[in-house]
Every structure is written in C-alpha cells, then in structure tokens.
Design a protein around this motif. Sequence first.
Motif, short mmCIF file in Angstrom:
data_model
loop_
_atom_site.label_atom_id
_atom_site.label_comp_id
_atom_site.label_asym_id
_atom_site.label_seq_id
_atom_site.Cartn_x
_atom_site.Cartn_y
_atom_site.Cartn_z
N THR A 284 -7.38 -6.71 8.83
CA THR A 284 -8.27 -5.61 8.44
C THR A 284 -9.67 -5.82 9.00
O THR A 284 -10.33 -4.85 9.41
N ASN A 304 4.60 -5.04 4.92
CA ASN A 304 4.74 -4.33 3.65
C ASN A 304 6.05 -3.56 3.59
O ASN A 304 6.37 -2.78 4.49
N THR A 308 5.81 4.10 1.40
CA THR A 308 4.55 4.53 2.00
C THR A 308 3.75 5.43 1.06
O THR A 308 2.52 5.47 1.15
N ARG A 311 1.41 2.98 -0.92
CA ARG A 311 0.70 1.85 -0.29
C ARG A 311 -0.82 1.98 -0.35
O ARG A 311 -1.52 1.01 -0.58
N LYS A 312 -1.31 3.20 -0.12
CA LYS A 312 -2.76 3.38 -0.13
C LYS A 312 -3.35 3.14 -1.52
O LYS A 312 -4.55 2.86 -1.67
N TYR A 314 -2.40 0.68 -3.61
CA TYR A 314 -2.55 -0.75 -3.89
C TYR A 314 -3.74 -1.23 -3.08
O TYR A 314 -3.63 -1.95 -2.09
N SER A 315 -4.92 -0.79 -3.53
CA SER A 315 -6.14 -0.94 -2.75
C SER A 315 -7.02 -2.02 -3.38
O SER A 315 -7.90 -1.74 -4.19
N LYS A 320 -7.77 -1.23 4.16
CA LYS A 320 -6.56 -2.03 4.34
C LYS A 320 -5.66 -1.39 5.40
O LYS A 320 -5.43 -0.18 5.39
N THR A 323 -1.23 1.03 5.80
CA THR A 323 -0.87 1.77 4.58
C THR A 323 0.00 2.97 4.89
O THR A 323 0.66 3.50 3.99
#
Length: 355
Positions: A284, A304, A308, A311-312, A314-315, A320, A323
């Motif tokens: 990142t 990961n 999908t 995913r965004k 789990y910030s 990150k 995602t």
Amino acid sequence: MINSNESNGLKELIDKLKEARCLSKEEWTWLIAGRTPELSEYLFALAREERHQYYRHDVYVRGLIEFTNYCRNDCLYCGIRKSNQNASRYRLTEEEILSCCRMGYELGFRTFVLQGGEDAYFTDDKIAHLVHCIKDLYPDCAVTLSLGERSYESYKRFFDAGADRYLLRHETYNSAHYAKLHPASLSAAKRQQCLWNLKEIGYQVGTGFMVGSPYQTPENLAEDMLFIHELNPHMVGIGPFIPHHDTPFADKASGTLELTLFMLGLIRLMLPKVLLPATTALGTIHPNGREQGILAGANVVMPNLSPTAVRKDYSLYDNKICTGDEAAECRNCLERRMESIGYQVVTARGDSLNV
C-alpha cells in the motif's frame, strides 16, 4: 551523517547479529537509529542468504478471509475501532466463509487465515465449529486464526477443534507506548500473556508490531526485538503504520518503507527460520513494496480470499490495495510479481521451520 568509523561499527553489529542471533538493547537502538542505505543493502544481502538457506526461493501464500469487521476495542489507529460510526459493518456467514475456503482450495491455497475484529457474535462455539468444518473438508490445509485476545480456555478449545496457528501482533512491547495507542481497557502485559498462552497450548504462533506508529522511538523497536527473541515465535508480521481518516491518528505520519524493510532484514538475521510476510500494508505504501519485502528477507504473502463486496469495509487503514480484485486475480498477480524478482509462489502448507 554518520562517519566511516560509525558505519564500520554498525556493519560489525550486523555481523554480530548474524553470528549471535541477538543484540543488547543499546546495540539494537544504535543499529536502528544509525541505519543508512548502504547498511541496509548489506543487511538485505545477508538476510537473503539466510532465507535461501532454509526456504530457497519459495514464497508461501496464505488465503486471508476477513470475516467480520465488528470490534469491541477502540484502538486509536484502527479503522474498524468501535467508535468509528462511519464504518460499514459486516459479518460473513459460515456458508460464506466455507465458500471462500472452497474457492481458495481450488486456487491452490493450503493455509486459510480467518481474521476479524474482536466480535462477540462469534462465540467460542461458533469459532470451534467453523474450524472443525474447515479441517473436516480440507484436512491437508492449515487453519490460522487471528481473532485478538481471548481466554486460555478459548484458545485451547480452538486448538482442540483443529486450529494450527494463531496470529496476534503484540503491536509494541513498551507498556507506556502501548498505552498511547490503545484505550485503558487494553494492556501490553495482557496481550503478551496471550502470546505465551498460545505457545504453551501448542499453536504455531505469530506476533509482530507496527513500524513507525505514533510516538515510537528506536528504543521501542529495540524492545520489540528483544521480546520477539525471547518469545521465539514461528511467524513475525510487521508492517508500516498507515493512518485511517476516521481515527484519532488521522493526521499522523505513516511509517516508512525504508524502516520497515530494515526491520524485516533484522528479524530474518535474528530468527533465520521464521516465517516472515511481506504485508499488504507494504504494498500500500509503495507499488513494489511486497517485492522489496521479499528481497529484504520475507517469504510469505497473503492474498485476499474475502468476497469482493466486503473487502473495502475491512478498512484498518486508508488506501488498502486489492480491495476490488477477485481472489484469482490476487493470486495470479502475486505469482507474476514474485516471478519478476526471481521467486516462486508455492502451493504448500508452508509450516514454520522455527520450532
């Protein structure tokens, strides 16, 4: 600027580390504070030699499943902290988690990492049942848990259900520094005790720390190294601190790629057989961060497997990567990236040699 005598002295410390596998707190502090680009290159060359001796050019992949972003804790650096009212919360169902495993198995993953916030919804019963199901379906796979602080009895129950590994970063060894990063309900001593409990039960244990977290000093990092040497874990996960916009540390500076890589090299020389990830956070803060991590001595990557759609959410920190990628994309992308620097992704459980 450091003079040539100091530079030679620091180089000698790296040589000493390679032979003795540890340094004093004063030596660790001097080495970390006095690092230079030239010293880093010298360190990385030695770290690669150690890594190749035990793990050749293999890179192990772990299938990461971030199954809940609910958390009871309020750590000041974390985007899924309890107080973040802007977080879009989710929990995967058992069926969704098993679907991630099935897809991962077909892609060649032989380790699944179940990671989540400290979510009371996932009781010991639920976690133990989930672990049992995964091991029943995929007996040739390792199950790694990363669920935060639990009781000795809970850890034992998960282990008895079939869990192989447990990841619990100690974050920072120094209790005063720990208190600056966490609410008063959490303590460095309790977290460290959890790690000793996990080792006693029989897990392959992973710990680690943030690099460049707010208020961190070279002395703090020296204490981290001494603690890791004493614990002698199977895995060490470190990554740069990256701020999240919805936390009290939103305006704090990120940790650097340069210092994170240096610490990776030091850990490889201290524990030559340890499993050492090149983390998503490294990727990142720099487009080639994970590749540079491998070249500094790391030997694990963790693509990961989470759906999908979540995913965004789990910030833990801002910006990150990966995602939006499908699991197969992540897997294939990492394979190409590792091949570009002369390494190969292998489909194996990849147990630690540091026993």
